[in-house]
Enzyme design. Structure first.
Site, mmCIF file in Angstrom:
data_model
loop_
_atom_site.group_PDB
_atom_site.id
_atom_site.type_symbol
_atom_site.label_atom_id
_atom_site.label_comp_id
_atom_site.label_asym_id
_atom_site.label_seq_id
_atom_site.Cartn_x
_atom_site.Cartn_y
_atom_site.Cartn_z
ATOM 1 N N ASP B 55 0.817 -1.212 0.000
ATOM 2 C CA ASP B 55 0.000 0.000 0.000
ATOM 3 C C ASP B 55 0.853 1.264 0.000
ATOM 4 O OD1 ASP B 55 -2.458 -1.099 -0.101
ATOM 5 O OD2 ASP B 55 -2.856 -0.976 2.054
ATOM 6 N N TYR B 113 6.835 -10.046 7.101
ATOM 7 C CA TYR B 113 6.652 -8.611 7.324
ATOM 8 C C TYR B 113 7.247 -8.202 8.669
ATOM 9 C CZ TYR B 113 3.395 -7.934 3.436
ATOM 10 O OH TYR B 113 2.836 -7.837 2.190
#
Lengths: 250, 250
Positions: B55, B113
């Protein structure tokens, strides 16, 4: 009821056109003055005075400003109020009420600057705005051997940007250090002195890196003090690596 | 002569409108494709395929992309050429020539992540784009006690952003850790799994911080798996703290 506030601020210089107010530019002084004046109902505009300018892209860990505020407010409330009004790239780290004799610029005894040099082969995208970049091998022992030449009182005419309007180029450096941060693959310089000329730290760093790379003799500073010739110092390390770390007062 | 290149990149997501090409937006994919196509004399446009989207504002330490390049070039020359053409907020860290069966998106086995949470009282200006911010006291032992509930195969319907078009919300998390970085005053999360839903990591981090703060019971994940209700997970930690650290292949 008016009281003088001494405010210590940190800012990320990336998106500022330097410290000092300029027409149509986003500067640290202008965002500070906007915040301070938002808190005051008086007609009179409150001016914020800094210890000195920083250039576009230069950062601060401990810049100092002062202003006179005409309403009753504690130092702590001033800190909280300013931080709620300021943009996120500028933060107040300390707030004090000081006597009227204090002046951020005229009563300072000196400043301390820090300079970060990244030694990665390619520019690290997370450091591009926060370090200078020098990919060549540097012998830090050579720089350490040169630093005693930097300390003391010297004519820094070879180390002042051509745009400077200052006539007197004699300054005293109290302390100059270098260290390698292995985990970050960086070289960290610090310089404390009674005052610094325009671009002086960035030009000194560029010369010191060339000494470390073996492109200049270790004691080239002594020659540069003599020749008083900006063109012989050549490079200026980028603004992105420079941090105003501390401003000294009594 | 056409060869497939597997390229590992790092980028500062701050000034990108995410990974994927969008009209009139600056995205990672578009700057990569611009660089790759600049090197090719062919009429045919070379498309760059990523392991998945990130994003706007999300960073990468090890995003992986592939593309087919119709000219003779070594992996090392590709790395140097791309880094000379790419903007400074995106850097190639590794370049490999791989078989045609490799696909950045379809042959991945999972991802890792990292999420950084700054615990300073006010937002640190140097971290505003690189961490999430949570000023409340957090008991990290409570988070550590909750993490075994995160690991394993679960229906993450409570942890998917409402915009997601994915029907199957079952994912497997291989590994979930948390640690405090005292020197930075940060909490660092890491999650490795076979795949992640839209905003899943950021929603999980927000829930874990509330567990650490004592606003949720330690085993609230077990309840959230049952209710399959996004509104009960509430917050989404900001994009600025999230880093795609690694993409796994055979």
């Amino acid at each position: 009821m008016t009281k003088r506030f001494k405010i210590t601020i940190a800012y990320d210089g990336t998106n500022f056109a330097g410290f000092q107010t300029q027409p149509k530019q986003r500067t640290v002084q202008s965002v500070l003055e906007r915040a301070v004046n938002k808190m005051s109902k008086e007609d009179e505009y409150i001016t914020v005075f800094g210890s000195g300018r920083t250039d576009a892209g230069v950062h601060a860990l401990g810049q100092v400003v002062h202003f006179d505020f005409p309403h009753e407010m504690t130092a702590e409330n001033m800190l909280n109020a300013l931080n709620s009004l300021l943009p996120l790239d500028c933060v107040v780290v300390k707030s004090e009420i000081v006597p009227d004799t204090f002046h951020a610029r005229y009563t300072t005894h000196g400043k301390r600057y820090l300079y970060r040099v990244s030694q990665s082969h390619f520019v690290d995208p997370f450091k591009r705005n926060y370090t200078g970049h020098y990919k060549y091998p540097v012998d830090i022992e050579k720089i350490k051997a040169a630093l005693p030449d930097v300390v003391g009182t010297h004519d820094f005419s070879s180390f002042v940007a051509s745009g400077s309007q200052t006539k007197n180029h004699v300054r005293t450096i109290y302390d100059a250090t270098v260290r390698r941060d292995e985990s970050q693959n960086e070289i960290i310089f610090e310089f404390a002195g009674n005052g610094f000329l325009y671009n002086q730290v960035r030009i000194m760093v560029a010369v010191l890196l060339e000494i470390g790379r073996g492109k200049r003799p270790i004691h080239d500073f002594l020659r540069l003090y003599e020749v008083k010739d900006r063109s012989q110092a050549r490079e200026t390390a980028p603004a992105s690596g420079l941090y105003l770390k501390e401003v000294y007062y009594d």
